[in-house]
Design a protein around this motif. Structure first.
Motif, PDB file in Angstrom:
ATOM      1  N   ASP A 113       0.849  -1.179   0.000  1.00 15.29           N
ATOM      2  CA  ASP A 113       0.000   0.000   0.000  1.00 15.29           C
ATOM      3  C   ASP A 113       0.893   1.239   0.000  1.00 15.29           C
ATOM      4  OD1 ASP A 113      -1.714   2.191   0.833  1.00 15.29           O
ATOM      5  OD2 ASP A 113      -3.204   0.643   1.278  1.00 15.29           O
ATOM      6  N   ARG A 173       0.373   4.137   0.684  1.00 10.86           N
ATOM      7  CA  ARG A 173       0.121   5.112   1.760  1.00 10.86           C
ATOM      8  C   ARG A 173       0.875   4.784   3.037  1.00 10.86           C
ATOM      9  NH1 ARG A 173      -6.277   4.290   1.497  1.00 10.86           N
ATOM     10  NH2 ARG A 173      -5.425   2.168   1.536  1.00 10.86           N
ATOM     11  N   ARG A 231       2.340  -1.138   3.803  1.00 14.48           N
ATOM     12  CA  ARG A 231       1.872  -2.435   4.280  1.00 14.48           C
ATOM     13  C   ARG A 231       1.734  -3.405   3.092  1.00 14.48           C
ATOM     14  NH1 ARG A 231      -2.925  -0.762   7.667  1.00 14.48           N
ATOM     15  NH2 ARG A 231      -1.521  -0.191   9.344  1.00 14.48           N
ATOM     16  N   VAL A 256       0.061  -5.990   0.793  1.00  8.30           N
ATOM     17  CA  VAL A 256      -1.377  -6.150   0.591  1.00  8.30           C
ATOM     18  C   VAL A 256      -1.745  -7.603   0.282  1.00  8.30           C
ATOM     19  CG1 VAL A 256      -3.333  -5.442  -0.837  1.00  8.30           C
ATOM     20  CG2 VAL A 256      -1.601  -3.769  -0.193  1.00  8.30           C
ATOM     21  N   ILE A 272      -9.547   0.813 -21.583  1.00  9.37           N
ATOM     22  CA  ILE A 272      -9.737   0.834 -20.133  1.00  9.37           C
ATOM     23  C   ILE A 272     -10.127   2.256 -19.734  1.00  9.37           C
ATOM     24  CG2 ILE A 272      -8.609   0.563 -17.889  1.00  9.37           C
ATOM     25  CD1 ILE A 272      -6.805  -1.541 -19.196  1.00  9.37           C
ATOM     26  N   PRO A 273     -11.265   2.394 -19.069  1.00  6.78           N
ATOM     27  CA  PRO A 273     -11.712   3.751 -18.746  1.00  6.78           C
ATOM     28  C   PRO A 273     -10.750   4.448 -17.783  1.00  6.78           C
ATOM     29  CG  PRO A 273     -13.187   2.107 -17.786  1.00  6.78           C
ATOM     30  CD  PRO A 273     -12.212   1.367 -18.623  1.00  6.78           C
ATOM     31  N   VAL A 321      -9.658   6.658 -14.647  1.00  4.37           N
ATOM     32  CA  VAL A 321     -10.179   6.738 -13.285  1.00  4.37           C
ATOM     33  C   VAL A 321      -9.922   8.134 -12.760  1.00  4.37           C
ATOM     34  CG1 VAL A 321     -10.016   5.782 -10.969  1.00  4.37           C
ATOM     35  CG2 VAL A 321      -9.647   4.319 -12.959  1.00  4.37           C
ATOM     36  N   PRO A 356      -8.113  -7.653   1.026  1.00  5.10           N
ATOM     37  CA  PRO A 356      -6.997  -7.756   1.977  1.00  5.10           C
ATOM     38  C   PRO A 356      -7.135  -6.815   3.167  1.00  5.10           C
ATOM     39  CG  PRO A 356      -6.284  -6.658  -0.040  1.00  5.10           C
ATOM     40  CD  PRO A 356      -7.666  -7.206  -0.303  1.00  5.10           C
ATOM     41  N   TYR A 357      -7.833  -5.725   2.971  1.00  6.47           N
ATOM     42  CA  TYR A 357      -7.996  -4.777   4.077  1.00  6.47           C
ATOM     43  C   TYR A 357      -9.012  -5.290   5.099  1.00  6.47           C
ATOM     44  CZ  TYR A 357      -5.460  -1.803   0.842  1.00  6.47           C
ATOM     45  OH  TYR A 357      -4.520  -1.302  -0.014  1.00  6.47           O
ATOM     46  N   VAL A 363      -6.254  -4.814  10.571  1.00  9.49           N
ATOM     47  CA  VAL A 363      -5.659  -3.551  11.008  1.00  9.49           C
ATOM     48  C   VAL A 363      -6.236  -2.359  10.251  1.00  9.49           C
ATOM     49  CG1 VAL A 363      -3.517  -2.278  11.257  1.00  9.49           C
ATOM     50  CG2 VAL A 363      -3.485  -4.769  11.431  1.00  9.49           C
ATOM     51  N   ALA A 376     -10.444   1.181   3.458  1.00 11.00           N
ATOM     52  CA  ALA A 376      -9.055   1.391   3.019  1.00 11.00           C
ATOM     53  C   ALA A 376      -8.857   1.020   1.559  1.00 11.00           C
ATOM     54  CB  ALA A 376      -8.105   0.581   3.894  1.00 11.00           C
ATOM     55  N   ALA A 377      -9.785   0.234   1.012  1.00 10.69           N
ATOM     56  CA  ALA A 377      -9.579  -0.264  -0.357  1.00 10.69           C
ATOM     57  C   ALA A 377      -9.842   0.804  -1.406  1.00 10.69           C
ATOM     58  CB  ALA A 377     -10.479  -1.472  -0.609  1.00 10.69           C
ATOM     59  N   GLU A 390      -9.125   3.893  -1.797  1.00 12.56           N
ATOM     60  CA  GLU A 390      -7.940   4.616  -2.257  1.00 12.56           C
ATOM     61  C   GLU A 390      -6.674   3.792  -2.089  1.00 12.56           C
ATOM     62  OE1 GLU A 390      -7.647   8.702  -0.964  1.00 12.56           O
ATOM     63  OE2 GLU A 390      -9.823   8.747  -0.737  1.00 12.56           O
ATOM     64  N   GLY A 391      -6.846   2.513  -1.823  1.00 15.16           N
ATOM     65  CA  GLY A 391      -5.690   1.641  -1.635  1.00 15.16           C
ATOM     66  C   GLY A 391      -5.429   0.793  -2.858  1.00 15.16           C
ATOM     67  N   HIS A 392      -4.917  -0.393  -2.606  1.00 18.53           N
ATOM     68  CA  HIS A 392      -4.638  -1.299  -3.717  1.00 18.53           C
ATOM     69  C   HIS A 392      -5.907  -2.091  -3.985  1.00 18.53           C
ATOM     70  CE1 HIS A 392      -1.814  -3.208  -6.399  1.00 18.53           C
ATOM     71  NE2 HIS A 392      -2.487  -4.317  -6.175  1.00 18.53           N
ATOM     72  N   ARG A 425      -6.970  -3.992  -7.060  1.00 18.36           N
ATOM     73  CA  ARG A 425      -6.949  -4.587  -8.396  1.00 18.36           C
ATOM     74  C   ARG A 425      -7.871  -5.796  -8.565  1.00 18.36           C
ATOM     75  NH1 ARG A 425      -4.186  -8.929 -10.946  1.00 18.36           N
ATOM     76  NH2 ARG A 425      -4.163  -8.612 -13.210  1.00 18.36           N
ATOM     77  N   PRO A 457     -15.069   2.620 -12.007  1.00 16.22           N
ATOM     78  CA  PRO A 457     -13.698   2.087 -11.930  1.00 16.22           C
ATOM     79  C   PRO A 457     -12.926   2.684 -10.760  1.00 16.22           C
ATOM     80  CG  PRO A 457     -13.812   3.792 -13.599  1.00 16.22           C
ATOM     81  CD  PRO A 457     -15.199   3.664 -13.033  1.00 16.22           C
ATOM     82  N   TYR A 458     -12.023   1.892 -10.198  1.00 12.21           N
ATOM     83  CA  TYR A 458     -11.110   2.390  -9.161  1.00 12.21           C
ATOM     84  C   TYR A 458      -9.684   2.316  -9.700  1.00 12.21           C
ATOM     85  CZ  TYR A 458     -15.319   2.349  -6.428  1.00 12.21           C
ATOM     86  OH  TYR A 458     -16.592   2.609  -6.002  1.00 12.21           O
ATOM     87  N   ALA A 459      -8.732   2.796  -8.912  1.00  7.85           N
ATOM     88  CA  ALA A 459      -7.389   3.030  -9.445  1.00  7.85           C
ATOM     89  C   ALA A 459      -6.791   1.813 -10.156  1.00  7.85           C
ATOM     90  CB  ALA A 459      -6.452   3.484  -8.324  1.00  7.85           C
ATOM     91  N   HIS A 460      -6.966   0.625  -9.588  1.00  4.45           N
ATOM     92  CA  HIS A 460      -6.290  -0.544 -10.170  1.00  4.45           C
ATOM     93  C   HIS A 460      -7.223  -1.527 -10.860  1.00  4.45           C
ATOM     94  CE1 HIS A 460      -3.842   0.862  -6.651  1.00  4.45           C
ATOM     95  NE2 HIS A 460      -2.956   0.926  -7.605  1.00  4.45           N
ATOM     96  N   ALA A 493      -9.920  -0.674 -13.106  1.00  2.00           N
ATOM     97  CA  ALA A 493     -10.732  -0.153 -14.216  1.00  2.00           C
ATOM     98  C   ALA A 493     -10.783  -1.148 -15.376  1.00  2.00           C
ATOM     99  CB  ALA A 493     -10.158   1.186 -14.681  1.00  2.00           C
TER     100      ALA A 493
END
Lengths: 743, 327
Positions: free
Chosen positions: A653, A655, A658, A660, A737-738, A740, B120-121, B126, B139-140, B142-144, B146, B303-306, B308
Motif C-alpha cells: 500500500d 500510503r 503495508r 497487501v 480501459i476507462p 479513473v 486484503p484490508y 488492522v 481502506a480499499a 484509495e488503496g490497492h 486490483r 472504476p477504481y485506481a487498479h 478499471a
C-alpha cells in the motif's frame, strides 16, 4: 522394477532421488516436525506499522491467557551481540539487527514481541491479545518514494570500460529505455521454522536452512559461544529459493527464548510474515542505454540499476552482473545503487541480480535489434562475446551459439513471420520471443567424509544441504561411480553441522563444490583400503599400494581380486575412511553457464488472456550429473520465470508500506494448469574440465534468467506492446480501459 | 484465534437452538471460510455449532422440475452430480472453476453462499474496514484495489467483490434459499439474499440472527437452453475471478428467445444483469447484439485506481460466452 544404477557410469545417468520415497511418504522430518520433550511454542507479535517506534505494550490480557510461559519484547530480552555478517568468516546474516534490539520499527511484519506458551494454539491466541501502542512515522513505501525522500546509495559490482557515454551520442542506432521489476517473494512451500534446545551452554537447533554452517557461525557470534557448542540440523527443507540461505530474526528469537525459559522452543514463521521478515527479491528500476553502429554491432551499453533495500542493511541486487560479459562491447558501464524503504531486508532469490537484470538486458537487446532492423537472434549471434571482456579472461567453456541455434531450430524460430501480430490461430494471436540466459559458475571450499564399511555399504557426510535439488542423489552417484557400490548401498547424510563443513546451497555451486570433495574423500578411503590390503596382515601383503587397482568393489593385484569387504573383515576392521578438504575455483578463466530460451505466447484479445504455450530452452551448464534432476531444475526454473513474467508481485500500500497480497491466494504463482503444454529442455552436456574434474558447473538458477524477457519479447511480437514493467498483467495489454478520476 | 465453545448438532432444530439469536455464534459446515478467518482472528465466534451431521446432503429433483440441494452437499458432489452437469451445466462449470479440488471437497453449498470477501484490508485485521469495524472507513477505495474489488454495486463504504463462482451461476439460474431460524422456516429469493454494501457493508446477507440455510432450490432449467460459465483471471486455476459470466440462452434459429446473464468478480454481490438480458431477448445472435448488451451491463460501473480494466474485461466475459453458446 529397480532403477538402481550400479557402479561406474552412475554419473550422467538419471536415477530417482534417493530421498524421494521418504519425502512423499511423510517419513522425512522437516524442522517443525520436531517436538522435543517439554517443548514450548512461540508465536510472534508483528508490527502493523512500517515505520516508527513501539511506544508501549499492554501485556496484561496476554499474560492471563491460558498456557502462557513468557512474553519477550524489547524491554524483556537477553542482551545478545550482532553477527559481523561475513560470509568468509561463516557467519553471514542478511538482517544484522537483532529482534527486540530496541523499540524501533523499520518494516511492517517485524517482530515486536514473542509469546511463548505450552501449545501453538495458546501462543497464537495470546499473541493476538498483546496490545501495542505505536508512534507511527510516514513510511517510505516504494522505490520512487525512497529515491525522492533520501536519494540513493552506491552499491557494489559496478564496472566501467571504454567510454559508453561518448559513444552513445551520434551512434547509428540507439535506445534509452527503463525497466522496472516488482518485489517478488520466495514463497517456499515449507515455512521458516526453528526448534531450539539448550543443554547448558550448548544449543541444538532444527532449522529449515540452506546453510547450516553459516547459521552455526552466526549464532555463535550472536550468543557469544564457540561454534562447536552449536549444532544446526536441516536434513530436509521444503525448498527455499534463497530465502533460507541466511538466518533470519525468528531463529535468534527462538534460541534466546529457549535459553531464557529453560525449555525447547519451536517457532514457525506464519505465511503472512514470510512476506516481511525473511527476505524478498527487491524492487528494481533499470535504465538501459544501448547503441550500435550501422551494422548492428554494439558500440555502447549502459545498465544502471537501483534497487530497494531496508533501513537496517544494504542489499544490492546486482542486475548488471551478466551485462558485463554476455555481449562484446568496448564501451560499457554497469552501476548499482540502492534506496532505503520501509521493508524488511531483501535477499537472494533464485538467480539474484541476473533474473531481474536479464529481464532488462534481454528485453533491451530485443528492442535494440528491432531498432537496428536486425532479427533478434541474428543480432545476438553478431554480438555475443568471445571472451569475458570485463575480466579480460577466456571463458572456460562457452557454447552459447550452439545453444541458441539448436533451440531456435527445434522451436522453429526461422519459420516465423516477424511482423507484429501476423501469426494467428482462431481467437489467438501468436508471438515468438527469445532471450539468452546466463549464470556464473562458482565453486567453494568444501569438506566431506566417506566411509567404506565392512557391511558392504558406504556412509557419506557433508554439512551442505539438499534443498530439493537432488544433492543427496548426485553424491550417492559419485560414490557409486568410484566404488562400484550400488546406489542403495550408499547412505548420504547432509544438513547437520556435526558433519564436515560444506557450502550453503546457493549460487548453483553445490554440485561443483561438493562432488570434488566427496570424490577426494572416496579416493582417500580407497587408499586407506589399499593400505590395509598391503599391510603385513593383508591379502596383498607383499604388493606396493599403488600397484593395486580398485574397480566395482574389488581390489586387484596381479590378476588376483578380492572384495573390499573381505579385506576389512579379514582384519576385523569396521571401515576404511577418507576425509577431504577441497578448495574453491581458481581465476584462470571466466567460468559461466550459458543458454537460450525460446517462447511462444498466445494472446486472446477477445478475453484478454495471455498464456505461454511453448518453451524450448537449450542450456550449457557443463556436464550433467543426473539427467532427471538436472532437467527438473531447468523446468522448474522456467515455470518460476513464467511466474515472474506474468503473475508475481508483492504489492504494498503506497500510503503506509503495508504488504497487501501477503498470502498464497492473492500472491499469484503459476499452478499446474499454467504449465506450457510443451516445455523442451535441451542439455548440451559439454564437460567443463577446466572448472573441475566432473566438468559440471551447476544448474539451479540459470533457467530462470532471461525467461521474463523471452516472454515479454514474445508479447511484443504478438501485440506490438512493449511491456517494460513486470509482471505482464493483462491490463497492460488491454485497450479501452476507462480513465479513473483520482479520488 | 480466540477460543470458542463447540457444539455438535444432530438436528436442524438443535442446531438453531444451540446457535441462538446471538451474533457471536457461527455455524460450521466445511469450514473453508470460517476456520480460516478464525485462525487469522478476523472472525471471533464465542459459540461454534457444527452442523456436519445434519441430514442435508441430498440433491433432489422436485415434482415441479426444480432441484433442491441440501446445505451440506459439497461443491465437488454438486458439480459432479449427473443431473446438475446435464441440466445446469453453468453451475457445474462454475463450481469446478472455483478454488482447488481439496477445497471443493470440503466446501458446502450453503457455505459457498455464505463465504466472506477476499479484500486484503478486511483480512489484515488492522486497516480501516467498514465490514469488520463499521464506521471505520474503507481502506480499499484509495488503496490497492486490483483483483478482488468491484466496479458494480460499490458504495463509498465498501468495494469488495463477492468471491463466489457458484453463486454467480445460481443467480443466473434463479433459486430460492430455505432457512430455518428461531422463528421457524422461511424462503428467500436468491437474488435478494446477498445485500449491496450501501451504507451498511457489515450486513452481507438477508439472514436474521441465528438463521441456518438448509437448502438451495434451483429454478427448473429453461427448456432447450444452453449454458456456460466463463471465468477470466491471471492464472489458469486457483484464483478468484477477475471477471466471469454465467450465461443461459435459448435460441430459435439465430434469434435469442431468452437469456440469463450473471457476473462474477466485478460486483459486490453475485451480479444478475437484467438489463443486459433485456437487450438480448428477441435479438439476432450477432456480435453487435452481444457487444451492446455487454455495454449495458456495465453502464453504471465505477472504476477504481487498479481495477478499471474489469469494465472491458467483464464485457469480454459476456461477449465471448454468448459467442461460444450461440456458435
Amino acid at each position: 522394477m529397480s532403477d538402481s544404477i550400479i557402479g561406474a557410469g552412475a554419473i550422467g545417468s538419471g536415477p530417482k532421488r534417493i530421498d524421494g520415497q521418504r519425502k512423499v511418504t511423510g517419513a522425512a522430518p522437516y524442522a517443525a516436525d520436531h517436538h522435543p520433550d517439554n517443548v514450548a511454542y512461540g508465536y510472534g507479535v508483528f508490527s502493523t506499522i512500517a515505520s516508527g517506534t513501539v511506544a508501549g505494550l499492554d501485556l496484561d490480557a496476554a499474560r492471563q491467557s491460558p498456557g502462557v510461559i513468557d512474553i519477550f519484547h524489547h524491554e524483556h530480552f537477553p542482551e545478545l551481540h550482532r553477527s559481523p555478517s561475513s560470509m568468509a568468516q561463516g557467519n553471514k546474516v542478511e538482517e544484522t539487527r537483532l529482534p527486540f534490539e530496541d523499540n524501533k520499527v523499520y518494516y511492517e511484519g517485524q517482530f515486536v514481541a514473542l509469546v511463548v506458551a505450552d501449545t501453538f494454539e495458546n501462543a497464537r491466541a495470546a499473541a493476538r491479545k498483546v496490545g501495542v501502542n505505536y508512534k507511527s512515522d510516514q513510511a517510505i513505501a516504494n522505490l520512487d518514494q525512497g529515491v525522492t525522500a533520501h536519494g540513493t546509495q552506491k552499491g557494489q559490482g559496478n564496472h566501467e570500460r571504454g567510454d559508453a557515454a561518448g559513444n552513445f551520442d551520434g551512434a547509428a542506432h540507439s535506445i534509452d529505455v527503463t525497466y522496472t521489476t516488482p518485489v517478488e517473494t520466495h514463497n517456499p512451500m515449507e515455512m521458516h521454522a526453528s526448534v531450539a534446545s539448550w543443554e547448558g551452554d550448548r544449543l541444538t537447533i532444527f532449522e529449515s536452512s540452506q546453510g547450516v554452517v553459516q547459521q552455526q557461525g552466526a549464532l555463535a557470534k550472536i550468543f557469544g559461544i564457540p561454534p562447536e557448542h552449536i549444532r544446526v540440523e536441516s536434513p530436509f527443507i521444503g525448498s527455499g529459493f534463497g530465502a533460507k540461505l541466511w538466518m533470519w530474526p525468528h531463529a535468534v528469537a527462538a534460541s534466546a527464548a529457549a535459553r531464557e525459559i529453560g525449555r525447547p522452543v519451536q517457532l514457525v514463521v506464519p505465511r503472512q510474515q514470510m512476506f516481511t521478515t525473511t527476505g524478498h527479491r527487491p524492487e528494481t528500476c533499470q535504465r538501459m542505454r544501448l547503441a550500435t553502429d550501422e551494422n548492428g554491432k554494439l558500440v555502447s551499453l549502459r545498465h544502471e540499476s537501483i534497487n530497494t533495500t531496508s533501513f537496517t542493511d544494504q542489499y544490492v541486487e546486482t542486475c548488471g552482473s551478466v551485462t558485463k560479459s554476455l555481449y562484446s562491447c568496448p564501451n560499457l558501464t554497469v552501476s548499482h545503487e540502492t534506496t532505503q524503504v520501509n521493508r524488511g531486508t531483501p535477499t537472494s532469490m533464485r538467480a539474484p541480480g541476473a533474473a531481474p537484470g536479464l529481464f532488462a538486458l534481454e528485453s533491451a537487446i530485443d528492442e535494440m535489434a528491432l531498432e537496428a532492423g536486425v532479427d533478434p537472434l541474428e543480432f545476438r549471434m553478431n554480438n555475443y562475446a568471445e571472451r569475458d571482456e570485463s575480466l579480460d579472461l577466456d571463458f572456460s567453456s562457452n557454447h552459447i551459439r550452439e545453444a541458441t541455434e539448436r533451440a531456435a531450430e527445434k522451436f522453429g524460430w526461422h519459420d516465423r513471420n516477424p511482423d507484429v501480430g501476423s501469426m494467428r490461430d482462431g481467437h489467438e494471436i501468436i508471438g515468438y520471443g527469445m532471450a539468452a540466459c546466463n549464470w556464473e559458475a562458482l565453486k567453494r571450499e568444501c569438506e566431506a567424509r566417506v566411509s567404506l564399511r565392512a557391511d558392504g555399504t558406504a556412509y557419506v557426510t557433508c554439512a551442505t544441504q539438499d534443498i530439493g535439488t537432488g544433492t543427496y542423489t548426485i553424491i550417492a552417484q559419485t560414490v557409486s561411480d568410484l566404488t562400484g557400490l550400488p546406489i542403495e548401498k550408499i547412505t548420504v547424510r547432509l544438513g547437520d553441522t556435526s558433519y564436515p563443513k560444506g557450502p550453503i546451497s546457493g549460487g548453483s555451486w553445490t554440485t561443483a563444490t561438493t562432488l570434488p570433495a566427496v570424490a577426494a574423500a572416496t579416493r582417500k578411503a580407497i587408499e586407506e583400503l589399499k593400505g590395509y590390503a598391503t599391510s603385513g596382515k593383508g591379502d596383498f601383503a607383499d604388493a606396493a599400494s599403488d600397484s593395486l587397482t580398485f574397480e566395482n568393489g574389488q581390489l586387484t593385484h596381479d590378476g588376483q581380486s578380492v572384495d573390499y569387504v573381505d579385506v576389512l573383515k579379514g582384519q576385523k576392521l569396521a571401515s576404511a575412511d577418507g576425509h577431504a578438504h577441497t578448495q574453491g575455483a581458481d581465476s584462470q578463466y571466466s567460468y559461466r553457464s550459458f543458454g537460450a530460451h525460446f517462447v511462444e505466447v498466445r494472446w486472446d484479445p477477445g478475453i484478454s488472456n495471455l498464456r505461454v504455450s511453448r518453451v524450448v530452452s537449450a542450456i550449457d551448464v557443463g556436464r550433467v550429473i543426473n539427467s532427471m534432476t538436472a532437467r527438473n531444475q531447468v523446468e522448474g526454473a522456467i515455470v518460476m520465470g513464467l511466474g515472474m513474467a506474468h503473475f508475481e508481485a508483492t504489492e504494498y500500500d503506497a500510503r503506509n508500506g503495508r504488504p497487501v497480497n501477503n498470502n498464497y491466494a492473492e500472491y499469484v504463482v503459476p499452478v499446474h494448469a499454467d504449465q506450457p503444454p510443451e516445455v523442451d529442455v535441451i542439455l548440451l552436456d559439454y564437460p567443463d574440465l577446466e572448472f573441475n574434474e566432473f566438468g559440471a558447473r551447476g544448474i539451479g538458477e540459470i533457467g530462470i534468467t532471461g525467461m521474463a524477457a523471452a516472454v515479454a519479447n514474445a508479447v511484443y511480437h504478438a501485440t506490438g506492446k512493449r511491456i517494460r514493467d513486470l509482471p505482464i498483467f493483462k491490463e497492460k495489454l488491454m485497450e479501452n480501459i476507462p480513465a479513473v478520476q483520482s479520488a | 484465534m480466540h477460543n470458542f465453545d463447540y457444539a455438535r448438532a444432530d438436528s436442524t432444530r438443535q442446531a438453531v437452538s444451540s446457535h441462538g439469536p446471538d451474533k457471536q455464534a457461527a455455524y460450521l459446515a466445511g469450514g473453508t471460510t470460517l476456520l480460516d478467518l478464525v485462525k487469522i482472528d478476523i472472525m471471533r465466534p464465542e459459540q461454534v455449532v457444527d452442523i456436519n451431521r445434519l441430514d442435508l446432503k441430498r440433491i433432489e429433483t422436485l415434482n415441479d422440475g426444480r432441484t433442491r440441494i441440501g446445505a451440506l452437499v459439497t461443491n465437488t458432489a454438486l458439480a459432479r452430480d449427473e443431473r446438475i452437469a446435464s441440466d445446469y451445466a453453468v453451475l457445474s462449470e462454475a463450481l469446478l472453476s472455483g478454488a482447488t479440488t481439496q477445497l471443493r471437497n470440503k466446501a458446502t453449498t450453503a457455505g459457498n453462499v455464505m463465504q466472506r470477501v477476499r479484500c486484503p484490508y478486511f483480512r489484515d485485521g488492522v486497516s480501516n474496514c467498514n465490514k469488520r469495524e463499521p464506521g471505520s472507513g474503507c481502506a480499499a477505495i484509495e488503496g490497492h484495489n486490483r483483483s478482488v474489488h468491484a466496479v458494480l454495486g460499490t458504495s463509498e463504504h465498501c468495494i469488495a467483490t463477492h468471491p463466489s463462482d457458484m453463486c454467480v451461476a445460481m443467480a443466473a439460474i434463479g433459486a430460492t434459499i430455505t432457512v430455518e431460524g428461531p422463528e421457524g422456516q422461511r424462503e428467500i429469493d436468491f437474488l435478494d439474499f446477498h445485500l449491496l454494501p450501501g451504507d451498511t457493508p457489515e450486513r452481507e446477507h438477508a439472514l436474521k440472527p441465528g438463521e441456518l440455510i438448509t437448502h438451495v432450490t434451483l429454478d427448473a432449467p429453461l427448456d432447450n437452453s444452453r449454458s456456460h460459465y466463463l471465468k477470466l483471471r491471471d492464472r489458469a486455476s486457483y484464483q478468484f475471478a477477475l471477471a466471469s459470466s454465467a450465461v443461459i440462452v435459448t435460441l430459435e434459429g439465430d434469434t435469442i428467445t431468452d437469456a440469463r446473464v450473471a457476473l462474477g468478480g466485478v460486483g459486490t454481490r453475485p451480479w444478475r444483469a437484467h438489463e443486459a438480458e433485456a437487450a438480448l431477448k428477441g435479438q439476432k445472435a450477432t456480435e453487435a447484439t452481444f457487444q451492446k448488451a455487454a455495454g449495458i451491463a456495465f453502464k453504471s460501473a465505477t472504476p477504481y485506481a487498479h481495477n478499471a480494466f474489469k469494465i472491458p474485461l467483464g464485457q469480454q466475459a459476456i461477449v465471448r460466452n454468448l459467442t461460444t453458446l450461440t456458435a
